[in-house]
Design an enzyme around this catalytic site. Sequence first.
Site, PDB file in Angstrom:
ATOM      1  N   GLN B 125      69.190  66.267  36.064  1.00 40.85           N
ATOM      2  CA  GLN B 125      68.727  65.351  37.107  1.00 40.85           C
ATOM      3  C   GLN B 125      69.196  63.942  36.803  1.00 40.85           C
ATOM      4  O   GLN B 125      68.747  63.337  35.840  1.00 40.85           O
ATOM      5  CB  GLN B 125      67.199  65.427  37.169  1.00 40.85           C
ATOM      6  CG  GLN B 125      66.532  64.327  37.950  1.00 40.85           C
ATOM      7  CD  GLN B 125      65.044  64.575  38.135  1.00 40.85           C
ATOM      8  OE1 GLN B 125      64.632  65.546  38.732  1.00 40.85           O
ATOM      9  NE2 GLN B 125      64.231  63.689  37.594  1.00 40.85           N
ATOM     10  N   GLY B 126      70.101  63.428  37.595  1.00 38.65           N
ATOM     11  CA  GLY B 126      70.661  62.095  37.344  1.00 38.65           C
ATOM     12  C   GLY B 126      70.051  61.034  38.223  1.00 38.65           C
ATOM     13  O   GLY B 126      70.636  60.626  39.232  1.00 38.65           O
ATOM     14  N   TYR B 127      68.859  60.595  37.877  1.00 37.52           N
ATOM     15  CA  TYR B 127      68.204  59.527  38.630  1.00 37.52           C
ATOM     16  C   TYR B 127      68.214  58.210  37.833  1.00 37.52           C
ATOM     17  O   TYR B 127      68.772  57.221  38.248  1.00 37.52           O
ATOM     18  CB  TYR B 127      66.751  59.897  38.950  1.00 37.52           C
ATOM     19  CG  TYR B 127      66.566  60.976  39.994  1.00 37.52           C
ATOM     20  CD1 TYR B 127      67.642  61.578  40.628  1.00 37.52           C
ATOM     21  CD2 TYR B 127      65.288  61.402  40.355  1.00 37.52           C
ATOM     22  CE1 TYR B 127      67.462  62.565  41.591  1.00 37.52           C
ATOM     23  CE2 TYR B 127      65.090  62.389  41.313  1.00 37.52           C
ATOM     24  CZ  TYR B 127      66.181  62.965  41.930  1.00 37.52           C
ATOM     25  OH  TYR B 127      65.977  63.933  42.864  1.00 37.52           O
ATOM     26  N   SER B 128      67.546  58.236  36.663  1.00 41.87           N
ATOM     27  CA  SER B 128      67.322  56.984  35.929  1.00 41.87           C
ATOM     28  C   SER B 128      68.617  56.348  35.442  1.00 41.87           C
ATOM     29  O   SER B 128      69.583  57.031  35.111  1.00 41.87           O
ATOM     30  CB  SER B 128      66.438  57.242  34.713  1.00 41.87           C
ATOM     31  OG  SER B 128      65.251  57.869  35.102  1.00 41.87           O
ATOM     32  N   GLU B 243      58.661  68.030  40.973  1.00 39.88           N
ATOM     33  CA  GLU B 243      58.523  67.734  39.556  1.00 39.88           C
ATOM     34  C   GLU B 243      57.072  67.399  39.236  1.00 39.88           C
ATOM     35  O   GLU B 243      56.503  67.889  38.273  1.00 39.88           O
ATOM     36  CB  GLU B 243      59.443  66.558  39.184  1.00 39.88           C
ATOM     37  CG  GLU B 243      59.316  66.169  37.721  1.00 39.88           C
ATOM     38  CD  GLU B 243      60.439  65.248  37.253  1.00 39.88           C
ATOM     39  OE1 GLU B 243      61.402  65.041  38.006  1.00 39.88           O
ATOM     40  OE2 GLU B 243      60.317  64.741  36.128  1.00 39.88           O
TER      41      GLU B 243
HETATM   42  C1  LIG Z   1      61.472  62.769  27.726  1.00 43.95           C
HETATM   43  C2  LIG Z   1      62.035  62.139  28.956  1.00 43.95           C
HETATM   44  C3  LIG Z   1      62.907  62.852  29.756  1.00 43.95           C
HETATM   45  C4  LIG Z   1      63.471  62.272  30.900  1.00 43.95           C
HETATM   46  N1  LIG Z   1      64.350  62.996  31.651  1.00 43.95           N
HETATM   47  C5  LIG Z   1      64.953  62.417  32.726  1.00 43.95           C
HETATM   48  C6  LIG Z   1      65.947  63.113  33.482  1.00 43.95           C
HETATM   49  O1  LIG Z   1      66.258  64.271  33.208  1.00 43.95           O
HETATM   50  N2  LIG Z   1      66.544  62.488  34.507  1.00 43.95           N
HETATM   51  C7  LIG Z   1      66.211  61.215  34.869  1.00 43.95           C
HETATM   52  O2  LIG Z   1      66.784  60.702  35.824  1.00 43.95           O
HETATM   53  N3  LIG Z   1      65.286  60.517  34.166  1.00 43.95           N
HETATM   54  C8  LIG Z   1      64.654  61.080  33.103  1.00 43.95           C
HETATM   55  N4  LIG Z   1      63.711  60.374  32.367  1.00 43.95           N
HETATM   56  C9  LIG Z   1      63.463  58.988  32.693  1.00 43.95           C
HETATM   57  C10 LIG Z   1      62.115  58.719  33.354  1.00 43.95           C
HETATM   58  O3  LIG Z   1      62.136  59.101  34.686  1.00 43.95           O
HETATM   59  C11 LIG Z   1      61.866  57.218  33.189  1.00 43.95           C
HETATM   60  O4  LIG Z   1      61.595  57.008  31.831  1.00 43.95           O
HETATM   61  C12 LIG Z   1      60.701  56.715  33.987  1.00 43.95           C
HETATM   62  O5  LIG Z   1      61.000  56.720  35.340  1.00 43.95           O
HETATM   63  C13 LIG Z   1      60.329  55.277  33.558  1.00 43.95           C
HETATM   64  O6  LIG Z   1      61.434  54.434  33.592  1.00 43.95           O
HETATM   65  P1  LIG Z   1      61.837  53.537  32.336  1.00 43.95           P
HETATM   66  O7  LIG Z   1      61.855  54.387  31.150  1.00 43.95           O
HETATM   67  O8  LIG Z   1      63.054  52.776  32.680  1.00 43.95           O
HETATM   68  O9  LIG Z   1      60.607  52.548  32.165  1.00 43.95           O
HETATM   69  P2  LIG Z   1      60.374  51.195  32.967  1.00 43.95           P
HETATM   70  O10 LIG Z   1      60.495  51.447  34.419  1.00 43.95           O
HETATM   71  O11 LIG Z   1      61.195  50.125  32.381  1.00 43.95           O
HETATM   72  O12 LIG Z   1      58.842  50.957  32.644  1.00 43.95           O
HETATM   73  C14 LIG Z   1      58.420  50.252  31.479  1.00 43.95           C
HETATM   74  C15 LIG Z   1      56.920  50.057  31.584  1.00 43.95           C
HETATM   75  O13 LIG Z   1      56.622  49.213  32.700  1.00 43.95           O
HETATM   76  C16 LIG Z   1      55.636  49.808  33.514  1.00 43.95           C
HETATM   77  N5  LIG Z   1      55.830  49.436  34.913  1.00 43.95           N
HETATM   78  C17 LIG Z   1      57.003  49.411  35.601  1.00 43.95           C
HETATM   79  N6  LIG Z   1      56.788  49.049  36.861  1.00 43.95           N
HETATM   80  C18 LIG Z   1      55.458  48.829  36.990  1.00 43.95           C
HETATM   81  C19 LIG Z   1      54.605  48.441  38.066  1.00 43.95           C
HETATM   82  N7  LIG Z   1      55.072  48.198  39.279  1.00 43.95           N
HETATM   83  N8  LIG Z   1      53.286  48.335  37.835  1.00 43.95           N
HETATM   84  C20 LIG Z   1      52.792  48.580  36.598  1.00 43.95           C
HETATM   85  N9  LIG Z   1      53.534  48.950  35.550  1.00 43.95           N
HETATM   86  C21 LIG Z   1      54.850  49.071  35.749  1.00 43.95           C
HETATM   87  C22 LIG Z   1      55.809  51.290  33.283  1.00 43.95           C
HETATM   88  O14 LIG Z   1      54.622  51.998  33.585  1.00 43.95           O
HETATM   89  C23 LIG Z   1      56.160  51.340  31.808  1.00 43.95           C
HETATM   90  O15 LIG Z   1      54.987  51.343  31.054  1.00 43.95           O
HETATM   91  C24 LIG Z   1      63.130  60.941  31.243  1.00 43.95           C
HETATM   92  C25 LIG Z   1      62.235  60.234  30.441  1.00 43.95           C
HETATM   93  C26 LIG Z   1      61.678  60.809  29.313  1.00 43.95           C
HETATM   94  C27 LIG Z   1      60.725  60.021  28.481  1.00 43.95           C
END
Ligand SMILES: Cc1cc2nc3c(=O)[nH]c(=O)nc-3n(C[C@H](O)[C@H](O)[C@H](O)COP(=O)(O)OP(=O)(O)OC[C@H]3O[C@@H](n4cnc5c(N)ncnc54)[C@H](O)[C@@H]3O)c2cc1C
Lengths: 382, 395
Positions: B125-128, B243
């Site tokens: 899944q290529g989102y992040s 998901e």
């Molecule tokens: C084990 C694992 C597997 C993953 N697998 C995939 C994958 O296969 N494909 C994929 O695309 N992604 C994947 N991800 C990514 C996951 O979707 C992201 O980690 C998630 O969306 C959070 O984004 P970020 O890590 O950039 O954190 P950030 O968005 O930078 O968040 C940092 C902190 O800020 C807080 N925050 C952000 N915005 C707000 C707001 N508006 N209000 C309050 N708090 C806020 C968050 O809650 C968090 O605590 C994976 C992540 C993990 C940990």
Amino acid sequence: MRYTWSEEQRLLRDTVERYVIENLGFAARRDKPQTPRAAWRDMASLGLLGVAFDERYGGGGGSPLDTVLVMEAFGRGPVVEPYVSTVVLGGGVLRHAGDEALKAELIPKLIAGDTLFSFAYAEPRSRFNLANVELRAQTVGNGYELSGQKIVVYGGPEADVLFVSARTAGDTRDRDGISLFMVPADAAGVSRQDYQTMDGLTASEIAFDRVRVPAEAIVGEPGGALPTIERVIDDAIVAVCAEAVGAMSALNERCVEYCKTRVAFGQPISKFQVVQHRLVDMHVAYEQVAALTLRAALALDQDPVSRGRAVAAAKVQLGQDAVFVGKNGVQLHGAIGMTEDLDVGHFFKRITMINSLFGPVEHQLRRYRELRGHNEGAARGH
Amino acid sequence: MNLDYSAEYLSFQEEVRGFLAREWPLKAEEAQLPREDQASLFRLRATKQGYLYRGIPVRYGGSEQAADPLKARIISQEFSRVGAPRELERNGAGRLVPTLLQWGSDWQKEHFVPPAIRGEHIWCQGYSEPGAGSDLASLRTRAELVGDQWVINGQKIWTTRAHLADHMFMLVRTEPDKPGREGLSYLLVPMKQPGIEVRRLRQVTGDASFNEVFFTDAKAPADWIVGERGQGWEVSRTTLKFERDQMGGPEQGLDLFRKIVGLAKRTTRNGVRAIEDPEVRQWLVALEGHVMSSYWSGQYQFSLGAKGESAGVLDYTGKFLTMHVIGLEAARIAQELIGDDALLLAQVTGAKAPLGNERWVNHNLGSLAANMGGGTSNIQRNIIAERGLGLPRDA
Ligand SMILES: Cc1cc2nc3c(=O)[nH]c(=O)nc-3n(C[C@H](O)[C@H](O)[C@H](O)COP(=O)(O)OP(=O)(O)OC[C@H]3O[C@@H](n4cnc5c(N)ncnc54)[C@H](O)[C@@H]3O)c2cc1C
Ligand SMILES: Cc1cc2nc3c(=O)[nH]c(=O)nc-3n(C[C@H](O)[C@H](O)[C@H](O)COP(=O)(O)OP(=O)(O)OC[C@H]3O[C@@H](n4cnc5c(N)ncnc54)[C@H](O)[C@@H]3O)c2cc1C
């Protein structure tokens, strides 16, 4: 005191912190891997191994507070050297139970970094109950023969000398009849299974199969070692609490910085009030553990009941608050907090492990409850 | 109101139990096959019986049953009870397939659904992206239509299993002049090509299951877009919803609870089996309360769904309860139960720590990861606040 450290203490803290960041901390270790024991020699030459020992043996002559200072700095690393096992546990046995001759012989070697120690007290069935000792020491000729098993012996793989709790009389859970023995790590009949612990430290399971030691291998009072063991473990609990305090402070700093710079939805995430409040709660949590740790350090030389209560209270607070900080530290960083390359996850792991070390929350709560009953009406000023 | 099953469903439940008693575990020489093969064989039979892949037409390899959430639920409960393989849950069968069934072209469905549910294609899944996690709509990887191909440039991150995957479904920016989510499209992309480089990232758990993925003029055929140009956000919501449901599925809570009870039976505490210790029982009962409330609220939600009514906020609270409350609390109890074993990662020589209890240490760390996986708990709360409670957006 933390609020009014002396000039020397300030100096010590600054030296240790600078040294840790430049040489032993996460980033330093990641960027330039070290040869085994090189760091240990450095720590010896900086005098870090001796802060808590009497000047008579070449130590710094410090108080428990100096150990707190050093451990806080280590926590900010985090440092993965066998300091607690050698200096606090092994050194603790020497300090609290060793006779003059033994101290004069071994403490200088410990301080110089030449001899590493470890303390084998836990057993497969003991579960944090220090009196639960099944490993037997039988008199054979004019010495003893040790048979039994010890588990999670921290720093076991590095140790040259093991202190071992053994039963010389009584039943498995009796408070009396426990003695401490000094056993060379390479003695015949000692076999080790080494582990890496979650947080990058080491531990061993050690089997003792009819290990022969002379009568002089007994350290302290034969059959009466439990109070010493309890004291040594309390020293160690305070040390790891201080380490956790250091880890919490570093983690909180990382989080404040990161939240100011990480942008989501067009603004730094630190602008979201939930994030701000979380950071505040984490700071409050840190202050609480720091306060109780300091209080426990100051109680170490008091009577066993007051000491035990203060130490158990600090450990309970740690279990609740440090784990809160660790988890949220990872959460606030998002996925990057889960990576091997950032120290955030390593602080979390160390904190998690410290929570389990020497008995987690429920164990300490029970201990506190029991000691509290013990102390009813004693009207001490706290 | 009655949350128990009616007579019709009770007899369906009997039928499923009968099937499972006959078919799982596999018998005789089939029981000697590798685990994965046993699971595949069983899945084929269960599909033929109408128990798995019920929403998928027969021509795409499904069992094409009339939608019946209660039956689906009975199946999942009964399968879970005896530990029989359920539908594949990973990205392909669990996330992409439902998305394609709703949005895909006939060709896409024919081409991608059957191998996904047989587990033959591995999807990631290529989102992040480095600059776009919670705020996914700000992502910047772009795709441009050149002739009959999409040309993709940019970077994804945290992509689980990208190093194993042969395909990715991804969100990309195709309409640079449109703001935020309006400029996004949902693309399918073959992974094994020169324009794609996968770099593994290590997790603190010691796993190396997520990755960075770099795109340099990577290619995808023009008709591998799902939905219209600029419709990617809407399409991707389908995947994310699946998901969330998967992570929050009430069976997960039950499974976890069973495992932790098993752990309590295996470990000794203060000289007795932990399960007999009043304190441990108290924690377990409290945890069971959460598991049961999640279970019954799921039951209620499904019965609403069966009548075609909306579950409102409940729709969003499932994952929140399972991950945030149940997962974390189970991790805490496990930590207390395993005691010193919590400290041991692995033998320096040899692979296993005592009792395999280190699994629970990883559960502890993993529960944090799961808290982020389908959106962090803060974001889940924001969604519940905004869509569930009708509150204004925070900033
Ligand atoms: C084990 C694992 C597997 C993953 N697998 C995939 C994958 O296969 N494909 C994929 O695309 N992604 C994947 N991800 C990514 C996951 O979707 C992201 O980690 C998630 O969306 C959070 O984004 P970020 O890590 O950039 O954190 P950030 O968005 O930078 O968040 C940092 C902190 O800020 C807080 N925050 C952000 N915005 C707000 C707001 N508006 N209000 C309050 N708090 C806020 C968050 O809650 C968090 O605590 C994976 C992540 C993990 C940990
Ligand atoms: C027992 C009692 C005695 C008092 N005595 C006195 C007195 O002697 N003299 C006097 O002048 N006043 C007095 N007060 C009033 C008191 O100071 C106010 O109640 C208080 O300042 C909160 O104001 P409010 O009631 O208008 O609530 P609001 O300010 O309307 O707050 C309502 C809710 O919104 C939350 N909120 C508001 N702003 C924010 C924000 N920026 N971020 C997050 N949450 C927010 C608050 O936490 C609260 O939960 C008294 C109140 C009580 C209950």
